[in-house]
Design an enzyme around this catalytic site. Sequence first.
Site, mmCIF file in Angstrom:
data_model
loop_
_atom_site.group_PDB
_atom_site.id
_atom_site.type_symbol
_atom_site.label_atom_id
_atom_site.label_comp_id
_atom_site.label_asym_id
_atom_site.label_seq_id
_atom_site.Cartn_x
_atom_site.Cartn_y
_atom_site.Cartn_z
ATOM 1 N N LYS A 163 33.422 40.757 38.259
ATOM 2 C CA LYS A 163 31.767 39.691 38.914
ATOM 3 C C LYS A 163 31.681 40.689 40.086
ATOM 4 O O LYS A 163 30.598 40.437 40.165
ATOM 5 C CB LYS A 163 32.562 38.704 39.236
ATOM 6 C CG LYS A 163 33.580 38.839 40.446
ATOM 7 C CD LYS A 163 33.813 37.604 41.361
ATOM 8 C CE LYS A 163 35.242 37.196 41.698
ATOM 9 N NZ LYS A 163 34.750 38.044 42.885
ATOM 10 N N THR A 164 32.275 41.527 40.346
ATOM 11 C CA THR A 164 31.857 42.584 41.447
ATOM 12 C C THR A 164 31.240 43.697 41.008
ATOM 13 O O THR A 164 29.910 43.872 41.905
ATOM 14 C CB THR A 164 33.580 43.422 42.128
ATOM 15 O OG1 THR A 164 34.198 41.900 43.208
ATOM 16 C CG2 THR A 164 32.823 43.719 43.462
ATOM 17 N N ASP A 216 29.507 35.029 46.805
ATOM 18 C CA ASP A 216 30.617 35.463 45.985
ATOM 19 C C ASP A 216 31.449 34.465 46.421
ATOM 20 O O ASP A 216 31.234 34.087 47.371
ATOM 21 C CB ASP A 216 31.092 37.300 46.735
ATOM 22 C CG ASP A 216 32.664 37.662 45.277
ATOM 23 O OD1 ASP A 216 32.448 36.731 44.017
ATOM 24 O OD2 ASP A 216 33.204 38.367 46.074
ATOM 25 N N GLU A 217 32.143 33.840 45.377
ATOM 26 C CA GLU A 217 33.401 33.461 45.227
ATOM 27 C C GLU A 217 32.805 31.724 45.404
ATOM 28 O O GLU A 217 33.130 30.664 46.710
ATOM 29 C CB GLU A 217 34.584 33.971 46.001
ATOM 30 C CG GLU A 217 35.636 34.652 46.164
ATOM 31 C CD GLU A 217 36.605 34.421 44.234
ATOM 32 O OE1 GLU A 217 36.237 33.441 44.492
ATOM 33 O OE2 GLU A 217 36.748 35.330 44.881
ATOM 34 N N GLN A 232 38.929 28.223 38.937
ATOM 35 C CA GLN A 232 39.286 28.756 40.290
ATOM 36 C C GLN A 232 39.240 28.072 41.658
ATOM 37 O O GLN A 232 40.137 28.504 42.223
ATOM 38 C CB GLN A 232 38.871 30.381 40.471
ATOM 39 C CG GLN A 232 39.883 31.391 38.933
ATOM 40 C CD GLN A 232 39.751 32.743 39.237
ATOM 41 O OE1 GLN A 232 40.708 33.142 40.268
ATOM 42 N NE2 GLN A 232 38.917 33.493 38.323
ATOM 43 N N ARG A 276 46.304 36.267 37.376
ATOM 44 C CA ARG A 276 47.132 38.139 38.324
ATOM 45 C C ARG A 276 48.093 39.267 37.493
ATOM 46 O O ARG A 276 47.613 39.940 37.830
ATOM 47 C CB ARG A 276 47.261 37.548 39.259
ATOM 48 C CG ARG A 276 47.343 35.847 39.718
ATOM 49 C CD ARG A 276 45.967 36.407 40.565
ATOM 50 N NE ARG A 276 45.144 35.981 39.389
ATOM 51 C CZ ARG A 276 43.784 36.335 39.235
ATOM 52 N NH1 ARG A 276 42.824 36.969 40.337
ATOM 53 N NH2 ARG A 276 42.914 35.073 39.093
#
Length: 670
Positions: A33-34, A218-219, A249, A605
């Site tokens: 996504k970044t 973002d997020e 998430q 993770r």
Amino acid sequence: MQHILTQLNNEQREAVISSKGALLVLAGAGTGKTKVITTRIAWMIHSGIRPESIVAVSFTNKAAKEMQERLAILVSEKIARKVELSTFHSFALKILRNYHAEFGLQNKFSISDEGESRNLLRESIREFNLEDILSLQDAAQKISHFKDCLFTDDDFTNKKNIFDSKILKQLFNAYNRRLRLYNLIDFDDIVYLTVLGFKNNPSLLEKIQNNISFLMVDEFQDTSHAQFEFICMLSSKSRNICVVGDDDQSIYSWRGAKPSVISDFLNKFPEAKKVTLEQNYRCSPNILNAANSVIRENTERLGKELWSKQENIHSVIIHECENERDESIFVADNICYLQKNNHSFNYDDVAVLVRSNSQTLSLEQVFAEKKIPYHINGGTQFFDRKEVRDLFSYLKLAHNNSDLNSLFRIMNLPSRGIGITTLEKIKETYFNAYKQNSKISIIESLTDLAKTHKGILEFINLWNIFGTKLRHSENIVDISSALKECYENIGLKKDILVSSANMQIAQFRMEIVGRVLKVIEKLELEKENIQSVIDALHLDEAKFDRANDNSGKVQIMTIHASKGLEFPNVFLIGVEEGILPHERSLTIKNGEQEERRLFYVAITRAKYRLLISHCGFRKKGRSSNSEREPKPSRFLTAIPRHLVEYGKTDPSSEEARRMEAARKLFDLFR
């Protein structure tokens, strides 16, 4: 630019080139996504959009800095700096600073830290004699909730319970009144006051909107109600808004976030295009399939199925341990095995994730025995150390001459005979002077009082020399130098020497102060002044957390703290009923679904190895001698058996023999 686009998959490319209008990017864990956000900004600039008109906000300074660095590679550092890449709070604070009068704030206002806010709230509770019916913690949670819900007086009036609404309204207003008296705002105020100010001043909102042509978030799944309103207001005119998030998430309900915010966005922007990113570039297929199987059991989700082209090397390990010490030995032995059998192994390639910090005690003991270096993230923060808070009080008082809390913190360091009675006199004197002249500083109001109190006179004389020098510093090197003079001459250094148990502790505390001063000199700020340093210390505390070098150490952290990170090897311990899911979560509406999302975040993770453990016996409390027999977490049953390698404590192990002997002894006495 065309070469850059060829490096994206089809869905990523679609999200990048859809630069006009509203867009939802549903981005699963590890789907890049970044990369999409920064490439999308580069694409917009390449298409002729002014970089100054682009704003991208996230939740952490680390994420904002990473976006800045990646964008600089794509468009050059000079152009990247023209784009507003920051956190929600940094961006809103900039608006409050630039238009403080329009928001009803005085110039040079400060942000109160948690301790200051609690003190002012405690005073407000006492004012209305609420100590017996409302705890400080409950009151703080309610105040924060009211600000996130954008409460005004009308909202309190419209509440059904008239008694509660009247009491809470008085408390809410009294607390805010105290903040303004000291020219302070709290952390929640940053977004709260900005949104209310926009509602009350449409022309100001339009002025800000005209400077923002494109907004990216973002997020997005972590946005609270107030933050959601903030971004909707900013983009309501241009309708050029892109939000990137993952409802799977969403793990911060206690901060006001909820997974339904993504549906709220689609309702607010019905014309929005939706792009789903499902190709994962982080996890092995086994780990990813385990995560998919777990999260699939949640009913409140938009739905997606992550997949990966990575090589499958290891199965997911689920290990049954005797007790928490055995669990810690299991983790330590596996780390030692990796260290011995992998030449490129580094300890910081390993993360141990826990549901709460109370689970770390046994790990620390075993790691110390086996000489495994480790760092606990989220323990006592460097920024929370007394000497650091004291040092920053010099800065805050120099910037905001109404900051009574900062004055009280430093004026009696070292002791100058200024007790609680004298502090109350100082407070009363300032309040009376303030009524006559709202621009008077605290120091100016104490002129008469200083004539009869030697300690106050001594402090004022020192402050007029060194505090004035600090206030007039024009760059970060001068600020650091002047702050050092305050530390050495006004009394903090002497207080550290006097109050420390021995010289070794005193030396350690003084070294921490020295490190803080060096960090200030290296800050990268838009403007080099005291205000910018203070804002950085409140909104980007990580810049000041330089006390420890965490490289080459196993990282121990809560699952919440691990979000956004990735590690080659992940141990997830204590996956038991009552811990994960946490027993309290099961009493809350949709609590189990959030706990399942938390488990999903923990699984994703891991890049190559995921080792999950649970215990047959566990202490009831951190220091308790009694044990309970927890059941493995219900979430483990969702993981397909073909993905898992099951393990159990070897009956011949030291811990197993000890536990068997204890059980036989117990049976004998029973």
